[in-house]
Scaffold this active site. Structure first.
Site, PDB file in Angstrom:
ATOM      1  N   HIS A   1       0.388 -17.656  11.450  1.00 47.41           N
ATOM      2  CA  HIS A   1       1.175 -18.371  12.471  1.00 47.41           C
ATOM      3  C   HIS A   1       0.742 -17.986  13.875  1.00 47.41           C
ATOM      4  CE1 HIS A   1       4.999 -19.397  10.030  1.00 47.41           C
ATOM      5  NE2 HIS A   1       4.209 -20.443  10.166  1.00 47.41           N
TER       6      HIS A   1
ATOM      7  N   ARG B   1      -1.859 -31.361   7.945  1.00 47.37           N
ATOM      8  CA  ARG B   1      -1.639 -30.549   6.736  1.00 47.37           C
ATOM      9  C   ARG B   1      -0.147 -30.205   6.707  1.00 47.37           C
ATOM     10  NH1 ARG B   1      -6.815 -28.034   8.592  1.00 47.37           N
ATOM     11  NH2 ARG B   1      -8.300 -28.099   6.872  1.00 47.37           N
TER      12      ARG B   1
ATOM     13  N   ARG C   1      -1.106 -35.830   5.078  1.00 50.23           N
ATOM     14  CA  ARG C   1      -1.561 -35.491   3.735  1.00 50.23           C
ATOM     15  C   ARG C   1      -0.377 -34.950   2.937  1.00 50.23           C
ATOM     16  NH1 ARG C   1      -6.207 -31.094   2.993  1.00 50.23           N
ATOM     17  NH2 ARG C   1      -4.519 -29.644   3.444  1.00 50.23           N
TER      18      ARG C   1
ATOM     19  N   GLU D   1     -12.937 -34.619  -2.334  1.00 44.55           N
ATOM     20  CA  GLU D   1     -13.306 -33.213  -2.211  1.00 44.55           C
ATOM     21  C   GLU D   1     -13.652 -32.579  -3.559  1.00 44.55           C
ATOM     22  OE1 GLU D   1     -10.106 -31.173  -0.175  1.00 44.55           O
ATOM     23  OE2 GLU D   1      -8.562 -32.290  -1.222  1.00 44.55           O
TER      24      GLU D   1
ATOM     25  N   ASN E   1     -14.772 -28.983   3.219  1.00 40.56           N
ATOM     26  CA  ASN E   1     -14.550 -27.560   2.900  1.00 40.56           C
ATOM     27  C   ASN E   1     -14.497 -27.376   1.385  1.00 40.56           C
ATOM     28  OD1 ASN E   1     -14.121 -27.620   5.627  1.00 40.56           O
ATOM     29  ND2 ASN E   1     -11.908 -27.371   5.509  1.00 40.56           N
ATOM     30  N   ASP E   2     -13.694 -28.207   0.738  1.00 39.72           N
ATOM     31  CA  ASP E   2     -13.597 -28.093  -0.713  1.00 39.72           C
ATOM     32  C   ASP E   2     -14.765 -28.768  -1.423  1.00 39.72           C
ATOM     33  OD1 ASP E   2     -11.366 -26.511  -1.444  1.00 39.72           O
ATOM     34  OD2 ASP E   2     -10.057 -28.051  -0.617  1.00 39.72           O
TER      35      ASP E   2
ATOM     36  N   ARG F   1     -14.967 -20.681  -1.093  1.00 38.89           N
ATOM     37  CA  ARG F   1     -15.086 -20.805   0.361  1.00 38.89           C
ATOM     38  C   ARG F   1     -14.511 -19.609   1.117  1.00 38.89           C
ATOM     39  NH1 ARG F   1     -10.735 -25.831   1.364  1.00 38.89           N
ATOM     40  NH2 ARG F   1     -10.042 -24.924   3.300  1.00 38.89           N
TER      41      ARG F   1
ATOM     42  N   CYS G   1     -12.658 -35.020   7.274  1.00 40.36           N
ATOM     43  CA  CYS G   1     -11.705 -34.146   7.960  1.00 40.36           C
ATOM     44  C   CYS G   1     -11.963 -32.673   7.655  1.00 40.36           C
ATOM     45  CB  CYS G   1     -10.266 -34.533   7.627  1.00 40.36           C
ATOM     46  SG  CYS G   1      -9.863 -34.360   5.886  1.00 40.36           S
TER      47      CYS G   1
HETATM   48  C1  PEP Z   1     -11.188 -29.762   3.085  1.00 42.14           C
HETATM   49  O1  PEP Z   1     -11.153 -29.293   1.943  1.00 42.14           O
HETATM   50  O2  PEP Z   1     -12.247 -30.005   3.697  1.00 42.14           O
HETATM   51  C2  PEP Z   1      -9.947 -30.039   3.827  1.00 42.14           C
HETATM   52  C3  PEP Z   1      -9.947 -30.668   4.980  1.00 42.14           C
HETATM   53  O3  PEP Z   1      -8.788 -29.598   3.279  1.00 42.14           O
HETATM   54  P1  PEP Z   1      -8.290 -28.072   3.327  1.00 42.14           P
HETATM   55  O4  PEP Z   1      -9.198 -27.308   4.258  1.00 42.14           O
HETATM   56  O5  PEP Z   1      -6.883 -28.127   3.803  1.00 42.14           O
HETATM   57  O6  PEP Z   1      -8.418 -27.671   1.878  1.00 42.14           O
HETATM   58 MG    MG Z   2      -9.297 -29.301   0.785  1.00 42.23          MG
END
Ligand code: PEP
Ligand code: MG
Length: 587
Positions: A198, A305, A341, A440, A463-464, A474, A511
């Site tokens: 936070h 998110r 989301r 993802e 990211n995923d 990750r 994203c």
């Molecule tokens: C991602 O996985 O790229 C993503 C945007 O979602 P998060 O980082 O919240 O898993």
């Molecule tokens: Mg993700």
């Protein structure tokens, strides 16, 4: 302690909020209270229980006072952070377990509280997800406050600071940040924390340079030390020598100049030299980020998110609470759209009320949309709140971690049922709300053409997607060199997703973090993405490159990058393009 004699000590922590700050150290006495556990006689037990009760009540009064200060400073929108701590004061596990320890084990109040804290901390530290793990820090902050009251050490607020200081602390709570005078506290360093705590999120929202996770820093400095922090790289320099001081002063001026210059782009359209418009949006987690989102010229929110609303509590937020949160962001962003989301938790991110028990492989377990479909009541509540909020401004909704068609159809069927319910109750919502999915998981890439027929837009979570495509955790620092956004498998996946989306006439967005790196812009533009959503501060940097490119040249760059067999080759090619074409651009 570092004295004025030890010069130029360079340390590395986690940079969580960009910017350079130079100032004198101000140690905030947030070091842990030393606690001695002792046994007490039976007749002393009521006294110890009373000490616990009094300390809890004092903490409550202090936190109510903090709320008033924040409110008086016009920060009402931040008050929920303090409410989280007030809620923890009543947490059954914290209070009842501590009382039971005093009664059954016959130990003093502070010893019992410390034992409860250890138990809670080990519960939190066992959680793999970084974000949730850091929620343990809130518990620790609250317990420290109670302990201080028990041992008669007050929690001094960080007000009335002199000069420009870098606050150095074992840990800082969100309320510490909210009470700081930003003209005096120009940056902070903490021993605790991570990117998604936070406190770090607030630092980013308020644009205060910050470095966290710097173990033992409070034992290394005193008030005589001059500190430089670079919140982008996580670098901290104690007592810089003249050359370093000058160098960082120059970097600071350059950073501020670049920020100022780039912010001039804020109202300019995000279009290429040959007239292609790409939508640049922001990722947010809390409503406090909206002013920064607007200041950086985002054309909306591409990823909200919603997880933050669900953590730090014993119960799930009800429909009204969720509706209020979503509608507030939507109203504040109007007329720009907000893409919400649905809940992306489960597996390692356990919520009390949605707990399906231990899993051997949480990353491959019951998470995100899978959890929502297994617990449809909570999913319906969230969808009702999102749909109701959609009456207050342009809204899109999308589902995380889609792996196949069946999940999309089932999720969409629930959306339709909820819509029907709202219609029958004469509750307004946007009938035409766009429904999308995150791409993802590799299976979603491979069947992207089939998925594209089912939804209104795709948003790639790189990211995923990188994590699952390359089988790289990750969050595992030992594998970070293998986490390669330019791996040919990733580039081919991105191309497949865009082609499938466009083949079906829907938009392809990104994203994940890749979208916010200006270096990748030529490739993402060249592959044909319609929208990029990123951390707000990255928007001007990405827009700057976008406005200096033609789509045609970006297509050539993407096509060439895709010919390389390794990420390293693609990376060095891309670097040469950036150096040749944009070397005079802001970095
Ligand atoms: C991602 O996985 O790229 C993503 C945007 O979602 P998060 O980082 O919240 O898993
Ligand atoms: Mg993700």
């Amino acid at each position: 302690m570092v004295s004025a004699k030890i010069d130029n000590m360079i340390l590395k922590g986690i940079g969580v909020s960009a910017g350079i700050a130079i100032g004198q150290a101000k140690i905030a006495d947030r070091a842990r209270v030393a606690v001695v556990e002792t046994t007490v006689k039976e007749h002393e037990i009521p006294f110890e229980l009373d000490r616990l009760k009094t300390a809890l009540e004092m903490a409550r009064i202090e936190l109510e006072g903090v709320k008033e200060t924040i409110s008086a400073n016009g920060g009402d929108e931040h008050i929920h952070h303090i409410d989280t701590h007030l809620l923890l004061l009543q947490d059954a596990m914290l209070v009842e377990e501590t009382s039971a320890l005093i009664e059954k084990e016959g130990i003093n109040a502070e010893g019992a509280l410390k034992r409860t804290l250890h138990r809670l901390k080990s519960l939190f530290s066992g959680i793999e997800d970084e974000y949730l793990r850091e929620r343990g820090a809130d518990v620790e902050t609250v317990v420290e406050r109670i302990l201080r009251n028990m041992v008669g050490q007050r929690h001094e607020p960080l007000t009335g600071l002199e000069g420009k200081v870098i606050v150095v602390a074992h840990d800082l709570s969100p309320s510490d940040i909210l009470q700081m005078d930003k003209t005096k506290a120009i940056g902070f360093i903490t021993e605790m924390g991570g990117k998604t705590s936070h406190t770090s999120i607030l630092a980013r929202a308020m644009e205060i340079p910050a470095v966290v996770g710097m173990e033992r820093i409070t034992g290394m400095v005193d008030g005589d030390v001059t500190i430089i922090i670079d919140g982008s790289t996580g670098t901290v320099i104690l007592n810089p020598d003249q050359d370093t001081f000058r160098d960082y002063l120059r970097r600071k001026q350059h950073y501020e100049y670049v920020e100022r210059e780039l912010l001039k782009l804020k109202d300019l359209p995000a279009v290429t030299l040959d007239g292609f418009a790409m939508s640049l949006k922001a990722n947010v987690e809390i409503v406090e980020e909206v002013p920064s989102v607007r200041r950086h010229g985002a054309e909306g929110i591409g990823l909200y998110r919603t997880e933050m609303l669900f953590f730090n509590r014993n119960n799930l937020p009800d429909e009204e609470e969720q509706f209020a949160a979503y509608a507030e962001i939507i109203r504040k962003m109007a007329p720009n759209p907000v893409t919400i989301r649905t809940l992306d938790v489960g597996g390692d991110k356990v919520l009390n009320d949605l707990n399906l028990g231990d899993e051997a492989n949480p990353a491959l377990g019951v998470r995100a949309i899978r959890l929502s479909l297994m617990q449809p009541q909570a999913f319906r509540t969230q969808l009702r709140a999102i749909l109701r909020a959609s009456a207050h401004g342009k809204t899109r909704v999308f589902f995380p971690m889609i792996s196949g068609i069946d999940e999309v159809r089932r999720a969409k069927a629930i959306v339709e049922e909820v819509k029907q319910e709202l219609r029958s109750e004469f509750i307004p919502f946007d009938e035409d709300i766009l429904v999308g999915i995150m791409i993802e998981i590799p299976s979603a890439v491979i069947i992207a053409d089939l998925l594209a027929r089912e939804v209104d837009f795709f948003s790639v979570g790189t990211n995923d997607l990188i994590q699952y495509s390359l089988a790289i955790d990750r969050t595992n620092e030992h594998l970070s060199s293998l986490y390669e956004p330019l791996h040919p498998a990733v580039l081919r996946s991105l191309k497949m997703v865009v082609d499938a989306a466009h083949g079906a006439g829907i938009e392809a967005c990104i994203c994940g973090e890749m979208a916010g790196d200006p270096e990748y812009l030529p490739i993402l533009l060249g592959l044909g993405f319609d929208e990029l959503s990123m951390n707000a501060v990255s928007i001007p940097r990405v827009k700057n490159i976008l406005r200096r490119c033609t789509r045609k040249e970006a297509e050539a760059v993407a096509a060439r990058a895709m010919t390389y067999a390794t990420a390293q080759e693609a990376e060095s090619y891309l670097k040469s393009v950036i150096a040749a074409r944009f070397s005079d651009s802001f970095d």
